[in-house]
Write a protein that holds these residues in place. Structure first.
Motif: not given
Length: 264
Positions: A65-77, A79-86
């Motif tokens: 699971v990576g930094v993917s909020p730019h795909h959030r409108q689609f079912h199942g996506t 993501w983790v927020d960037a600071p937590q991912f880093r």
């Protein structure tokens, strides 16, 4: 060598003579109506495992699971927020340093992770912990991608479709390839959704109704095999190059003279 399959004494033997590890990272996010949400992390892990099988270097479990909020409108996506991912990736990578690893390649297959992995690499290098760099498979073979596809697309296009046809053939919905092309954006031009030099969009859905780009009908398993082998070759060369470098040459250079606090 896959870390999670080894015993701790076997890993002790590894770090007694080797100091390089590979960390695969991807995402769990929409890839259109034809590809699984696992696309990116399947590609990252497959390439990392293939390259380390050839070189004998250590491969860790995959960050799925990576930094993917730019795909959030689609079912199942997911993501983790960037600071937590880093912070997570940095903490995990520091574990490797504790065990004796001093150089890492982040084998990355998701564009949303790139800048954050670069930041993690800088943190680890600046404090002298290790040298860690990000590697993106399609950026290692741009000429081949351009040769194979007229419209490769930056996301969910024929290059990723072909790779999954090669890696996990049964996960590609062949009957939806035309839907993917016709419901998405075939040509994403440099000035798409820009106004007076400003990028005016944040999410994939603003550029493609079904979230994908390119002409997916150009993908074939044979093209996927060619991409996979070429990218694996590039990764193997990178690992061999990195393994041969003295660690002092990889870490941050010293401040120019006079050194900070040095009396003249």
């Amino acid at each position: 060598m896959y870390l999670a399959d080894q015993t701790w004494p076997e890993l002790g033997d590894y770090v007694a003579s080797e100091s390089l590890a590979v960390v695969p990272l991807g995402s769990t996010e929409q890839h259109g109506p034809h590809l699984p949400l696992a696309t990116d992390h399947l590609i990252a892990e497959s390439l990392a495992r293939a390259a380390t099988d050839r070189t004998g270097h250590l491969c860790t479990p995959t960050v799925n699971v990576g930094v993917s909020p730019h795909h959030r409108q689609f079912h199942g996506t997911m993501w983790v927020d960037a600071p937590q991912f880093r912070d997570y990736v940095e903490s995990m990578t520091r574990n490797l340093a504790y065990h004796g690893v001093d150089r890492v390649v982040f084998v990355n297959a998701h564009g949303g992770n790139v800048q954050h992995l670069r930041e993690v690499g800088r943190r680890l290098r600046d404090d002298g912990t290790m040298y860690a760099i990000e590697w993106m498979w399609d950026e290692s073979i741009p000429d081949l991608v351009s040769e194979l596809f007229d419209h490769p697309g930056p996301h969910g296009g024929p290059k990723e479709t072909a790779m999954i046809m090669h890696i996990a053939r049964d996960l590609v919905r062949d009957d939806r390839l035309e839907d993917a092309r016709d419901g998405g954006t075939v040509d994403l031009t440099g000035d798409h959704l820009r106004e007076y030099g400003a990028r005016t969009y944040y999410d994939a859905i603003e550029n493609a109704e079904n979230g994908v780009f390119g002409d997916q009908t150009d993908a074939t398993p044979d093209a996927g095999a060619e991409l996979f082998e070429a990218a694996t070759d590039q990764l193997v060369r990178l690992l061999e190059w990195l393994d041969a470098q003295p660690i002092d040459d990889l870490l941050a250079p010293a401040h120019v003279d006079p050194q900070p606090g040095e009396r003249r």
